[in-house]
Scaffold this motif. Structure first.
Motif, PDB file in Angstrom:
ATOM      1  N   ARG A  23       0.833  -1.217   0.000  1.00 40.83           N
ATOM      2  CA  ARG A  23       0.000   0.000   0.000  1.00 40.83           C
ATOM      3  C   ARG A  23       0.863   1.260   0.000  1.00 40.83           C
ATOM      4  O   ARG A  23       0.766   2.112   0.873  1.00 40.83           O
ATOM      5  CB  ARG A  23      -0.953   0.012   1.195  1.00 40.83           C
ATOM      6  CG  ARG A  23      -1.950  -1.139   1.206  1.00 40.83           C
ATOM      7  CD  ARG A  23      -2.904  -1.073  -0.001  1.00 40.83           C
ATOM      8  NE  ARG A  23      -3.874  -2.160   0.020  1.00 40.83           N
ATOM      9  CZ  ARG A  23      -3.691  -3.358  -0.570  1.00 40.83           C
ATOM     10  NH1 ARG A  23      -2.574  -3.607  -1.256  1.00 40.83           N
ATOM     11  NH2 ARG A  23      -4.622  -4.287  -0.506  1.00 40.83           N
ATOM     12  N   LEU A  24       1.759   1.313  -1.000  1.00 42.74           N
ATOM     13  CA  LEU A  24       2.584   2.498  -1.204  1.00 42.74           C
ATOM     14  C   LEU A  24       2.382   2.956  -2.649  1.00 42.74           C
ATOM     15  O   LEU A  24       2.728   2.226  -3.576  1.00 42.74           O
ATOM     16  CB  LEU A  24       4.073   2.181  -1.000  1.00 42.74           C
ATOM     17  CG  LEU A  24       4.538   1.863   0.417  1.00 42.74           C
ATOM     18  CD1 LEU A  24       5.950   1.275   0.384  1.00 42.74           C
ATOM     19  CD2 LEU A  24       4.523   3.124   1.286  1.00 42.74           C
ATOM     20  N   ALA A  25       1.803   4.145  -2.844  1.00 37.48           N
ATOM     21  CA  ALA A  25       1.558   4.660  -4.193  1.00 37.48           C
ATOM     22  C   ALA A  25       2.832   5.315  -4.727  1.00 37.48           C
ATOM     23  O   ALA A  25       2.894   6.524  -4.912  1.00 37.48           O
ATOM     24  CB  ALA A  25       0.394   5.654  -4.162  1.00 37.48           C
ATOM     25  N   PRO A  98     -12.793   6.188   4.857  1.00 34.97           N
ATOM     26  CA  PRO A  98     -13.212   6.133   3.456  1.00 34.97           C
ATOM     27  C   PRO A  98     -13.978   4.827   3.199  1.00 34.97           C
ATOM     28  O   PRO A  98     -13.841   3.859   3.945  1.00 34.97           O
ATOM     29  CB  PRO A  98     -11.894   6.133   2.677  1.00 34.97           C
ATOM     30  CG  PRO A  98     -10.863   6.618   3.639  1.00 34.97           C
ATOM     31  CD  PRO A  98     -11.326   6.209   4.985  1.00 34.97           C
ATOM     32  N   ARG A  99     -14.757   4.805   2.113  1.00 35.54           N
ATOM     33  CA  ARG A  99     -15.537   3.596   1.837  1.00 35.54           C
ATOM     34  C   ARG A  99     -14.596   2.424   1.558  1.00 35.54           C
ATOM     35  O   ARG A  99     -13.486   2.602   1.045  1.00 35.54           O
ATOM     36  CB  ARG A  99     -16.490   3.842   0.667  1.00 35.54           C
ATOM     37  CG  ARG A  99     -15.815   4.079  -0.655  1.00 35.54           C
ATOM     38  CD  ARG A  99     -16.883   4.365  -1.723  1.00 35.54           C
ATOM     39  NE  ARG A  99     -16.275   4.926  -2.908  1.00 35.54           N
ATOM     40  CZ  ARG A  99     -15.701   4.194  -3.855  1.00 35.54           C
ATOM     41  NH1 ARG A  99     -15.650   2.885  -3.754  1.00 35.54           N
ATOM     42  NH2 ARG A  99     -15.156   4.774  -4.910  1.00 35.54           N
TER      43      ARG A  99
ATOM     44  N   GLY B 335      -3.653   5.521   7.966  1.00 30.09           N
ATOM     45  CA  GLY B 335      -4.437   6.737   7.752  1.00 30.09           C
ATOM     46  C   GLY B 335      -5.839   6.661   8.323  1.00 30.09           C
ATOM     47  O   GLY B 335      -6.688   7.480   7.973  1.00 30.09           O
ATOM     48  N   ARG B 341      -3.812  11.561   6.901  1.00 30.41           N
ATOM     49  CA  ARG B 341      -4.674  10.909   5.917  1.00 30.41           C
ATOM     50  C   ARG B 341      -4.641  11.764   4.646  1.00 30.41           C
ATOM     51  O   ARG B 341      -4.862  12.967   4.713  1.00 30.41           O
ATOM     52  CB  ARG B 341      -6.099  10.759   6.434  1.00 30.41           C
ATOM     53  CG  ARG B 341      -7.018  10.029   5.446  1.00 30.41           C
ATOM     54  CD  ARG B 341      -8.458   9.987   5.904  1.00 30.41           C
ATOM     55  NE  ARG B 341      -8.647   9.145   7.083  1.00 30.41           N
ATOM     56  CZ  ARG B 341      -9.861   8.941   7.634  1.00 30.41           C
ATOM     57  NH1 ARG B 341     -10.955   9.521   7.131  1.00 30.41           N
ATOM     58  NH2 ARG B 341      -9.967   8.174   8.698  1.00 30.41           N
ATOM     59  N   ASP B 344      -8.543  11.721   0.907  1.00 29.73           N
ATOM     60  CA  ASP B 344      -9.886  11.270   1.328  1.00 29.73           C
ATOM     61  C   ASP B 344     -10.920  12.275   0.807  1.00 29.73           C
ATOM     62  O   ASP B 344     -11.403  13.144   1.534  1.00 29.73           O
ATOM     63  CB  ASP B 344      -9.921  11.184   2.865  1.00 29.73           C
ATOM     64  CG  ASP B 344     -11.248  10.652   3.373  1.00 29.73           C
ATOM     65  OD1 ASP B 344     -12.041  10.140   2.569  1.00 29.73           O
ATOM     66  OD2 ASP B 344     -11.477  10.767   4.593  1.00 29.73           O
ATOM     67  N   ASP B 347     -14.530  10.143  -2.927  1.00 28.62           N
ATOM     68  CA  ASP B 347     -14.587   9.231  -4.062  1.00 28.62           C
ATOM     69  C   ASP B 347     -13.651   8.040  -3.888  1.00 28.62           C
ATOM     70  O   ASP B 347     -13.994   6.907  -4.207  1.00 28.62           O
ATOM     71  CB  ASP B 347     -14.174   9.953  -5.349  1.00 28.62           C
ATOM     72  CG  ASP B 347     -15.348  10.691  -5.959  1.00 28.62           C
ATOM     73  OD1 ASP B 347     -16.483  10.343  -5.611  1.00 28.62           O
ATOM     74  OD2 ASP B 347     -15.094  11.622  -6.760  1.00 28.62           O
ATOM     75  N   ARG B 348     -12.459   8.336  -3.414  1.00 33.39           N
ATOM     76  CA  ARG B 348     -11.456   7.267  -3.308  1.00 33.39           C
ATOM     77  C   ARG B 348     -11.842   6.286  -2.208  1.00 33.39           C
ATOM     78  O   ARG B 348     -12.352   6.685  -1.160  1.00 33.39           O
ATOM     79  CB  ARG B 348     -10.086   7.872  -3.005  1.00 33.39           C
ATOM     80  CG  ARG B 348      -9.507   8.697  -4.146  1.00 33.39           C
ATOM     81  CD  ARG B 348      -8.020   8.907  -3.911  1.00 33.39           C
ATOM     82  NE  ARG B 348      -7.428   9.637  -5.023  1.00 33.39           N
ATOM     83  CZ  ARG B 348      -7.291  10.964  -5.030  1.00 33.39           C
ATOM     84  NH1 ARG B 348      -7.731  11.678  -4.007  1.00 33.39           N
ATOM     85  NH2 ARG B 348      -6.743  11.559  -6.060  1.00 33.39           N
ATOM     86  N   ASP B 349     -11.521   5.019  -2.438  1.00 34.55           N
ATOM     87  CA  ASP B 349     -11.823   4.035  -1.399  1.00 34.55           C
ATOM     88  C   ASP B 349     -10.626   3.911  -0.448  1.00 34.55           C
ATOM     89  O   ASP B 349      -9.575   4.530  -0.639  1.00 34.55           O
ATOM     90  CB  ASP B 349     -12.258   2.694  -2.003  1.00 34.55           C
ATOM     91  CG  ASP B 349     -11.127   1.990  -2.743  1.00 34.55           C
ATOM     92  OD1 ASP B 349      -9.957   2.391  -2.580  1.00 34.55           O
ATOM     93  OD2 ASP B 349     -11.425   1.042  -3.484  1.00 34.55           O
ATOM     94  N   LEU B 350     -10.817   3.092   0.586  1.00 40.27           N
ATOM     95  CA  LEU B 350      -9.838   2.994   1.672  1.00 40.27           C
ATOM     96  C   LEU B 350      -8.451   2.602   1.162  1.00 40.27           C
ATOM     97  O   LEU B 350      -7.444   3.164   1.583  1.00 40.27           O
ATOM     98  CB  LEU B 350     -10.338   1.981   2.709  1.00 40.27           C
ATOM     99  CG  LEU B 350      -9.465   1.812   3.954  1.00 40.27           C
ATOM    100  CD1 LEU B 350      -9.405   3.098   4.754  1.00 40.27           C
ATOM    101  CD2 LEU B 350      -9.986   0.673   4.820  1.00 40.27           C
ATOM    102  N   ASP B 351      -8.395   1.620   0.254  1.00 39.65           N
ATOM    103  CA  ASP B 351      -7.113   1.158  -0.265  1.00 39.65           C
ATOM    104  C   ASP B 351      -6.323   2.285  -0.916  1.00 39.65           C
ATOM    105  O   ASP B 351      -5.113   2.418  -0.706  1.00 39.65           O
ATOM    106  CB  ASP B 351      -7.354   0.057  -1.318  1.00 39.65           C
ATOM    107  CG  ASP B 351      -7.140  -1.322  -0.715  1.00 39.65           C
ATOM    108  OD1 ASP B 351      -7.039  -1.415   0.526  1.00 39.65           O
ATOM    109  OD2 ASP B 351      -7.072  -2.295  -1.494  1.00 39.65           O
ATOM    110  N   VAL B 353      -6.733   5.580  -0.452  1.00 39.44           N
ATOM    111  CA  VAL B 353      -6.375   6.572   0.559  1.00 39.44           C
ATOM    112  C   VAL B 353      -5.173   6.090   1.366  1.00 39.44           C
ATOM    113  O   VAL B 353      -4.236   6.841   1.661  1.00 39.44           O
ATOM    114  CB  VAL B 353      -7.584   6.863   1.476  1.00 39.44           C
ATOM    115  CG1 VAL B 353      -7.177   7.723   2.670  1.00 39.44           C
ATOM    116  CG2 VAL B 353      -8.687   7.560   0.682  1.00 39.44           C
ATOM    117  N   ALA B 355      -2.813   3.976   0.386  1.00 35.20           N
ATOM    118  CA  ALA B 355      -1.598   3.992  -0.435  1.00 35.20           C
ATOM    119  C   ALA B 355      -1.081   5.420  -0.622  1.00 35.20           C
ATOM    120  O   ALA B 355       0.127   5.659  -0.597  1.00 35.20           O
ATOM    121  CB  ALA B 355      -1.860   3.327  -1.786  1.00 35.20           C
ATOM    122  N   LEU B 356      -2.009   6.383  -0.796  1.00 29.97           N
ATOM    123  CA  LEU B 356      -1.592   7.786  -0.944  1.00 29.97           C
ATOM    124  C   LEU B 356      -1.046   8.325   0.367  1.00 29.97           C
ATOM    125  O   LEU B 356      -0.068   9.079   0.388  1.00 29.97           O
ATOM    126  CB  LEU B 356      -2.780   8.628  -1.416  1.00 29.97           C
ATOM    127  CG  LEU B 356      -3.231   8.380  -2.860  1.00 29.97           C
ATOM    128  CD1 LEU B 356      -4.582   9.053  -3.128  1.00 29.97           C
ATOM    129  CD2 LEU B 356      -2.179   8.895  -3.855  1.00 29.97           C
TER     130      LEU B 356
END
Lengths: 105, 505
Positions: A23-25, A98-99, B335, B341, B344, B347-351, B353, B355-356
């Motif tokens: 999980r690293l962008a 977040p969702r 986050g 965080r 967020d 629109d973006r989902d948890l994954d 958010v 990773a960012l």
């Protein structure tokens, strides 16, 4: 156990896959940088393969201890307002997240 | 007041108890030094002068009321920013925790608070304690008080710079692969990594849980022992905490300072700078080391070489085990519950958010280690990398166990080189990792090890490492104190007293 054979260094694609798992962008520039650096590090750490380890048990921990239990009694939790004050987003006395599911599953 | 900021903590405790100085005056003297010098040194990430003075005044008031106070009451202190402190910003050197005020105290922070110590501030460090120069801090560069163009060691480099530079009488550091001992060595301090499990890890932001251990960094061996005694002991909140009495350390330091080491059996580790293993070691470091071994002999110790062949693989084993554990430990920075965080937007989902957030919150070395650890733990590579490294760890422990049949302590240089110029190794992870060559075996085996100054090379401090069997921390202090006393006597002054003289030159 022998040293894993590496035909070439860690590829950019492999690093990108590992970054996704972690999980690293990461950016394109980082992919280039890390692929080179991690290849050198992997070459160095692969030296562990030289050790003769037949019948050697792995050490997971310096202190041999298993199953440390405490009394099963309730203890006060951290105050909710203090914990929420440290959260990135809070709403209705809870942490807002977040969702976790897409629009169409 | 500047004399106060060069006085040993043990003596400060005596002055406070005798009423010859107030904690408020002492704390103010340190805050003045921080205000004057920390812009240049960069030791601290957070200083709260008002809070420090307030706790100092409380100690003074309690003393004036005739309260019975402990020997540490009123002495100022610095904590590495990896130690969680209630209400006091704690970042572990990372942007991902910027602005976080923890809701609780680490056990060691609570113990030091209860002992009446005055928290001056939180010290800079390599991000999540990953590094050997403190240059991986997300916040600032920390400079070595002996030469501002050089690194203060790492990862506890803020703590080493603060104590060596007179900005704290002593400090807490943490050591995973050498992060107390190496910064102590390159700044001329005493630094001790306790036996794994003897100081609580509860409230230390985890890097590599099977290796992390907190310990003292101080100007003298006795100070280090006093600070160690204050934080040691069983803690039910840490499931790896050893439930055994705290060894008597300050008394061992005092006894050691009497200088008689007759009958002590000392092993010099061949693989750490000995014959055939000198590559990467500076000549000046090896010379000071050899002189110090001779000094041990002159104090009555019996010295012999000891070969520990598995130590040659300590570095590769460590750089698999520590990143593997880190990749797992640092998964908590998602986050969600605390800290940064990013992205967020609804629109973006948890994954995404997550990773960012992690991309923006972590620095390059942390990312490198997370990726490396993820690789070493992944299916198909686990046995060859992580599993193999754990077996090498067993071999290293066996080498120590065999050695203890013939010797009481093992010795080596603390680090192969003196402090290097800022920037010299930032683009070369392998060169950076080499700084830990001598400290890693004790970390992997969980045994205690101390670094004590043993002279200068090119005008920069060199450290001497003493390793002992698990729970025999007292031996480290005894031997280090004997060396310190003999060297102080020969020099006619304490080791750190050379620093202002040199800086003025």
């Amino acid at each position: 156990m022998s040293t894993p054979s590496r035909k070439d260094r860690l590829t950019r694609d492999e690093v990108a896959h590992l970054a996704h798992l972690s999980r690293l962008a990461v950016t394109e520039e980082e992919l280039d940088l890390f692929a080179g650096q991690l290849g050198a590090v992997l070459d160095a750490v692969a030296q562990v393969g030289k050790a003769e380890v037949a019948d050697v048990q792995p050490t997971t921990h310096a202190v041999p201890m298993t199953n440390v239990f405490r009394e099963d009694v309730a203890r006060p939790s951290l105050p909710r307002d203090v914990v929420l004050a440290g959260a990135p987003a809070a709403e209705d006395g809870r942490i807002r997240v977040p969702r976790i599911l897409g629009e169409e599953a | 007041m500047s004399e106060l900021t060069t006085t040993d903590a043990a003596e400060l405790g005596r002055l406070l108890t005798a009423g010859e100085v107030s904690s408020a005056d002492l704390t103010r003297a340190y805050l003045d030094r921080i205000a004057a010098d920390d812009d240049a040194i960069g030791a601290y990430l957070h200083v709260d002068a008002e809070a420090a003075l307030r706790s100092a005044e409380q100690v003074d008031a309690a003393r004036a009321d005739g309260g019975v106070l402990g020997p540490l009451a009123g002495i100022p202190l610095a904590l590495k920013d990896v130690v969680v402190t209630e209400g006091v910003p704690t970042t572990s050197g990372s942007k991902i925790l910027e602005g976080w005020r923890p809701p609780y105290d680490a056990t060691l922070a609570a113990r030091l608070k209860n002992a009446g110590t005055v928290l001056l501030g939180k010290t800079n460090m390599d991000e999540f304690a990953m590094g050997s120069s403190t240059e991986n801090s997300a916040y600032r560069v920390t400079r070595n008080p002996w030469d501002h163009d050089r690194i203060p060691g790492g990862s506890s480099g803020g703590s080493s710079a603060a104590v060596a530079g007179g900005l704290a009488p002593w400090a807490i550091g943490t050591d995973t692969g050498g992060s107390i001992r190496q910064p102590a060595a390159v700044t001329g301090l005493v630094g001790h990594k306790p036996t794994y499990g003897s100081v609580s890890r509860f409230g230390l932001i985890a890097f590599s849980s099977s290796l992390d251990q907190a310990g003292p960094m101080a100007r003298t061996v006795l100070d280090a022992a006093l600070l160690h005694e204050a934080i040691a002991g069983h803690d039910p909140l840490d499931s790896t905490s050893i439930n055994a009495p705290v060894p008597v350390l300050a008394e061992s330091a005092r006894r050691g300072a009497e200088g008689d080491l007759a009958g002590l059996r000392v092993g010099v580790v061949t693989e750490l700078g000995g014959d055939g293993h000198t590559e990467g070691y500076e000549a000046g470091v090896l010379a000071r080391f050899a002189e110090t071994v001779a000094l041990l002999e002159s104090l009555g110790a019996e010295v012999r070489p000891v070969s520990c062949p598995a130590f040659d693989l300590a570095l590769p084993a460590y750089y698999l085990i520590a990143p593997s554990e880190a990749s797992s430990n640092l998964a908590r920075f998602d986050g969600v519950r605390y800290g940064l965080r990013v992205g967020d937007d609804g629109d973006r989902d948890l994954d995404e958010v997550m990773a960012l957030t992690r991309e923006q919150g972590f620095g390059p070395e942390v990312k490198r280690r997370i990726i490396l650890g993820t690789y070493a733990l992944s299916s198909g590579y686990y046995d060859a990398y992580y599993g193999q490294a754990q077996k090498v760890r067993t071999l290293i422990t066996r080498d120590f166990t065999t050695a203890w049949e013939d010797v009481d302590v093992l010795v080596s240089p603390t680090s192969p080189t003196v402090a290097w110029p800022v920037g010299a190794r930032v683009d070369d992870p392998i060169a950076m990792y080499a700084a830990d060559l001598c400290t890693l075996p004790a970390s992997l085996a969980g045994i205690p090890a101390i670094s004590v100054p043993c002279g200068l090379s090119d005008g920069l401090p060199v450290g001497f490492q003493v390793m002992a069997p698990a729970l025999a921390d007292d031996r480290c202090y005894q031997v280090a104190a004997a060396l310190e006393a003999a060297q102080d006597a020969a020099r006619g002054s304490r080791f750190l007293d050379q620093l202002p003289v040199r800086s003025a030159a």
